[in-house]
Design a protein around this motif. Structure first.
Motif, PDB file in Angstrom:
ATOM      1  N   LYS A  78       7.606  17.200 -89.192  1.00 51.39           N
ATOM      2  CA  LYS A  78       7.883  16.304 -90.444  1.00 51.39           C
ATOM      3  C   LYS A  78       9.260  15.744 -90.166  1.00 51.39           C
ATOM      4  O   LYS A  78       9.749  14.789 -90.625  1.00 51.39           O
ATOM      5  N   GLU A  79      10.292  16.539 -89.443  1.00 50.54           N
ATOM      6  CA  GLU A  79      11.607  16.098 -89.409  1.00 50.54           C
ATOM      7  C   GLU A  79      11.721  15.136 -88.490  1.00 50.54           C
ATOM      8  O   GLU A  79      12.529  14.142 -88.624  1.00 50.54           O
ATOM      9  N   LEU A  80      10.810  15.274 -87.499  1.00 55.26           N
ATOM     10  CA  LEU A  80      10.951  14.232 -86.348  1.00 55.26           C
ATOM     11  C   LEU A  80      10.342  12.839 -87.135  1.00 55.26           C
ATOM     12  O   LEU A  80      10.739  11.632 -86.951  1.00 55.26           O
ATOM     13  N   ALA A  81       9.566  12.805 -87.844  1.00 54.03           N
ATOM     14  CA  ALA A  81       8.727  11.787 -88.674  1.00 54.03           C
ATOM     15  C   ALA A  81       9.800  11.338 -89.569  1.00 54.03           C
ATOM     16  O   ALA A  81      10.047   9.952 -89.715  1.00 54.03           O
ATOM     17  N   PHE A  82      10.700  11.989 -90.378  1.00 55.47           N
ATOM     18  CA  PHE A  82      11.857  11.535 -91.121  1.00 55.47           C
ATOM     19  C   PHE A  82      12.726  10.660 -90.519  1.00 55.47           C
ATOM     20  O   PHE A  82      13.383   9.572 -90.977  1.00 55.47           O
ATOM     21  N   ALA A  83      13.120  11.408 -89.148  1.00 58.87           N
ATOM     22  CA  ALA A  83      14.032  10.709 -88.457  1.00 58.87           C
ATOM     23  C   ALA A  83      13.525   9.213 -87.769  1.00 58.87           C
ATOM     24  O   ALA A  83      14.409   8.342 -87.516  1.00 58.87           O
ATOM     25  N   ASP A  84      12.223   9.195 -87.779  1.00 57.91           N
ATOM     26  CA  ASP A  84      11.620   7.921 -87.382  1.00 57.91           C
ATOM     27  C   ASP A  84      11.421   7.042 -88.432  1.00 57.91           C
ATOM     28  O   ASP A  84      10.688   5.985 -88.486  1.00 57.91           O
ATOM     29  N   ASN A  85      11.881   7.466 -89.808  1.00 54.94           N
ATOM     30  CA  ASN A  85      11.826   6.579 -91.001  1.00 54.94           C
ATOM     31  C   ASN A  85      10.498   6.573 -91.345  1.00 54.94           C
ATOM     32  O   ASN A  85       9.822   5.474 -91.925  1.00 54.94           O
ATOM     33  N   ARG A  86       9.796   7.730 -91.341  1.00 52.99           N
ATOM     34  CA  ARG A  86       8.243   7.733 -91.685  1.00 52.99           C
ATOM     35  C   ARG A  86       8.107   8.799 -92.735  1.00 52.99           C
ATOM     36  O   ARG A  86       8.766  10.003 -92.442  1.00 52.99           O
ATOM     37  N   ILE A  87       7.079   9.044 -93.435  1.00 59.34           N
ATOM     38  CA  ILE A  87       6.655  10.014 -94.211  1.00 59.34           C
ATOM     39  C   ILE A  87       5.253  10.202 -93.833  1.00 59.34           C
ATOM     40  O   ILE A  87       4.385   9.068 -93.990  1.00 59.34           O
ATOM     41  N   LEU A  88       4.840  11.351 -93.262  1.00 57.69           N
ATOM     42  CA  LEU A  88       3.439  11.412 -93.124  1.00 57.69           C
ATOM     43  C   LEU A  88       2.546  11.367 -94.060  1.00 57.69           C
ATOM     44  O   LEU A  88       2.867  12.017 -95.017  1.00 57.69           O
ATOM     45  N   CYS A  89       1.326  10.391 -93.931  1.00 56.17           N
ATOM     46  CA  CYS A  89       0.620  10.327 -95.038  1.00 56.17           C
ATOM     47  C   CYS A  89      -0.475  11.403 -95.166  1.00 56.17           C
ATOM     48  O   CYS A  89      -0.538  12.362 -94.255  1.00 56.17           O
ATOM     49  N   ASP A  90      -0.991  11.552 -96.151  1.00 51.58           N
ATOM     50  CA  ASP A  90      -2.190  12.740 -96.502  1.00 51.58           C
ATOM     51  C   ASP A  90      -3.037  12.813 -95.137  1.00 51.58           C
ATOM     52  O   ASP A  90      -3.149  14.047 -94.830  1.00 51.58           O
ATOM     53  N   LYS A  91      -3.560  11.793 -94.634  1.00 52.69           N
ATOM     54  CA  LYS A  91      -4.468  11.888 -93.568  1.00 52.69           C
ATOM     55  C   LYS A  91      -4.011  12.623 -92.363  1.00 52.69           C
ATOM     56  O   LYS A  91      -4.360  13.268 -91.629  1.00 52.69           O
TER      57      LYS A  91
END
Length: 205
Positions: free
Chosen positions: A37-50
């Motif tokens: 989740k931290e890596l996604a945030f650093a990649d300007n993403r928020i993981l979706c429900d899927k």
């Protein structure tokens, strides 16, 4: 006794959900989830429900274990695991078991099971646990993949996550000095029968 045709001792591997410490497998997978989740945030993403469901499914455990220990003098283990000091202790020679393994990578050839191995548990404080950076990166890429999964690479990554997570326990259990036979099943079962050569038993006390 081979004279009466008995060559193997049949041990039973039970699901990790039956472990005394219900949270131990999640010790590492919780850390993996946090870092993905931290890596996604650093990649300007928020993981979706899927994607979150995909991550959660990836971190679920479908392994089976048989627990061994280097210690036979622990009063605690005799009480908890030895039927309140009424059990017996079987001592094995791991070198005698080794020929029963595949020669290349130490994994067992077993019917209806996969990914069999013998691993030594690692005891850590949860706050000190570190996850290899490339594993987190690979899991993140797998989670956000839109359907172009490489099946072989995905299977290898999942096996790596399982094999890493199953080895970690909290410091509260460090006195157990545990080894584990770890097996996967091709389908959910109550237990897996795991044969050990009788010749590998060195003592019974």
């Amino acid at each position: 006794d081979e004279s009466i045709g008995v060559k193997y001792l049949e041990l039973w591997a039970f699901p990790t959900s039956d472990m005394e410490d219900k949270s131990e497998y999640s010790l590492l997978t919780d850390k993996v989830t946090e870092e993905v989740k931290e890596l996604a945030f650093a990649d300007n993403r928020i993981l979706c429900d899927k994607e979150l469901v995909k991550l959660d499914n990836l971190c679920r455990c479908y392994l089976y274990t048989i627990s061994l220990t280097e210690r036979k003098d622990s009063s605690h283990m005799w009480k908890v695991y030895g039927n309140n000091h009424a059990g017996v202790c079987l001592e094995f020679d791991l070198d005698a078991i080794q020929p029963f393994y595949c020669s290349k990578d130490g994994r067992l050839i077993m019917e209806n099971a996969y990914n069999s191995m013998l691993t030594r548990c690692k005891y850590v404080h949860s706050e000190d646990l570190e996850v290899e950076e490339d594993l987190v990166t690979n899991i993140y890429q797998y989670i956000i993949n839109k359907g172009n999964d490489d099946v072989i690479k995905s299977a290898a990554m999942i096996a790596r996550l399982e094999n890493t997570a199953i080895a970690y326990k909290t410091m509260n259990f460090a006195q157990e000095s545990e080894f584990r036979f770890v097996l996967g099943s091709v389908e959910p079962v109550d237990y897996i029968k795991h044969p050990i050569p009788i010749s590998a038993i060195t003592s019974i006390t």
